[in-house]
Design a protein around this motif. Structure first.
Motif, PDB file in Angstrom:
ATOM      1  N   LEU A 293       0.834  -1.206   0.000  1.00 47.13           N
ATOM      2  CA  LEU A 293       0.000   0.000   0.000  1.00 47.13           C
ATOM      3  C   LEU A 293       0.869   1.256   0.000  1.00 47.13           C
ATOM      4  CD1 LEU A 293      -2.873  -1.033   2.419  1.00 47.13           C
ATOM      5  CD2 LEU A 293      -3.081  -0.559  -0.041  1.00 47.13           C
ATOM      6  N   GLU A 294       1.993   1.203   0.693  1.00 46.33           N
ATOM      7  CA  GLU A 294       2.919   2.345   0.689  1.00 46.33           C
ATOM      8  C   GLU A 294       3.378   2.675  -0.723  1.00 46.33           C
ATOM      9  OE1 GLU A 294       5.426   2.759   4.735  1.00 46.33           O
ATOM     10  OE2 GLU A 294       5.908   0.981   3.538  1.00 46.33           O
ATOM     11  N   HIS A 295       3.568   1.642  -1.544  1.00 52.78           N
ATOM     12  CA  HIS A 295       4.021   1.874  -2.915  1.00 52.78           C
ATOM     13  C   HIS A 295       2.995   2.676  -3.718  1.00 52.78           C
ATOM     14  CE1 HIS A 295       7.768  -0.264  -2.806  1.00 52.78           C
ATOM     15  NE2 HIS A 295       7.181  -1.342  -2.296  1.00 52.78           N
ATOM     16  N   TYR A 296       1.718   2.473  -3.447  1.00 56.22           N
ATOM     17  CA  TYR A 296       0.689   3.249  -4.155  1.00 56.22           C
ATOM     18  C   TYR A 296       0.775   4.738  -3.825  1.00 56.22           C
ATOM     19  CZ  TYR A 296      -1.818  -0.787  -6.045  1.00 56.22           C
ATOM     20  OH  TYR A 296      -2.171  -1.904  -6.752  1.00 56.22           O
ATOM     21  N   LEU A 297       1.353   5.068  -2.686  1.00 57.04           N
ATOM     22  CA  LEU A 297       1.411   6.464  -2.256  1.00 57.04           C
ATOM     23  C   LEU A 297       2.707   7.174  -2.662  1.00 57.04           C
ATOM     24  CD1 LEU A 297      -0.218   6.088   1.256  1.00 57.04           C
ATOM     25  CD2 LEU A 297      -1.274   6.876  -0.866  1.00 57.04           C
ATOM     26  N   GLU A 298       3.598   6.468  -3.310  1.00 56.98           N
ATOM     27  CA  GLU A 298       4.844   7.091  -3.777  1.00 56.98           C
ATOM     28  C   GLU A 298       4.527   8.112  -4.864  1.00 56.98           C
ATOM     29  OE1 GLU A 298       7.854   6.669  -2.509  1.00 56.98           O
ATOM     30  OE2 GLU A 298       7.142   5.155  -1.084  1.00 56.98           O
ATOM     31  N   ASP A 299       5.478   9.062  -5.094  1.00 57.11           N
ATOM     32  CA  ASP A 299       5.205  10.082  -6.104  1.00 57.11           C
ATOM     33  C   ASP A 299       5.419   9.613  -7.524  1.00 57.11           C
ATOM     34  OD1 ASP A 299       7.064  10.455  -4.102  1.00 57.11           O
ATOM     35  OD2 ASP A 299       7.812  12.332  -4.810  1.00 57.11           O
TER      36      ASP A 299
END
Length: 181
Positions: free
Chosen positions: A165-171
């Motif tokens: 899920l953190e990867h979805y929030l990367e720029d």
């Protein structure tokens, strides 16, 4: 609704089973399993809400991944409930009961943007992960290696989902902003 008046097992009770876990230990373990069961269902419903409401250019990938997470959470809930029952407990049941016993605060019914929704999911996963780690240590201290192993498996999956899920929030994204020259 059933008119049956005889209760076979009271909620919150723990009885001796063939697994021979000491009654005091079984009570602590059932409480831990029920806490994680409640957390799993609160998180499950939040994830499903976001699965149903996600919008935007990256809709399909996020929608499908949230569906996968929900399936894993549902499987984990089943395993937690069955283990609580196997060691003599009564698994929690019902939405209000889950919310009352979960360490995760339910998000509420409003719909947020996908970024906020995923941030809320990561936060909820963090609480769930901390609870699992605490209960893994408890199960180990009480000598219940089967519960310890079950919780480790669930923790591994939860950590993997939180990390993804953190990867979805990367720029970095394939969606480009429009620029004017």
């Amino acid at each position: 609704m059933s008119t049956q008046e005889t209760i076979r097992r009271r909620a919150g009770s723990v009885e001796e089973t063939a697994l021979k876990i000491a009654p005091d230990n079984a009570e602590q373990l059932v409480d831990a399993l029920n806490t994680d069961l409640a957390a799993t269902y609160v998180l499950y419903h939040q994830i499903k809400k976001h699965h149903w409401n996600v919008e935007g250019a990256e809709f399909l990938g996020v929608h499908e991944y949230l569906g996968d997470i929900a399936e894993d959470l549902e499987e984990s809930a089943d395993e937690l409930a069955e283990r609580a029952q196997a060691i003599g407990g009564v698994p929690l049941a019902g939405g209000a009961t889950f919310e009352e016993h979960a360490p995760i605060d339910p998000e509420g019914e409003d719909v947020y943007g996908v970024r906020t929704s995923l941030e809320n999911d990561i936060e909820a996963f963090g609480v769930f992960i901390e609870s699992l780690r605490y209960h893994i240590a408890l199960a180990g201290e009480l000598g219940d290696y089967t519960t310890e192993e079950l919780l480790r498996d669930i923790l591994e999956t939860a950590e993997e989902h939180a990390h993804h899920l953190e990867h979805y929030l990367e720029d970095d994204t394939l969606v480009t902003e429009s620029t004017t020259n």
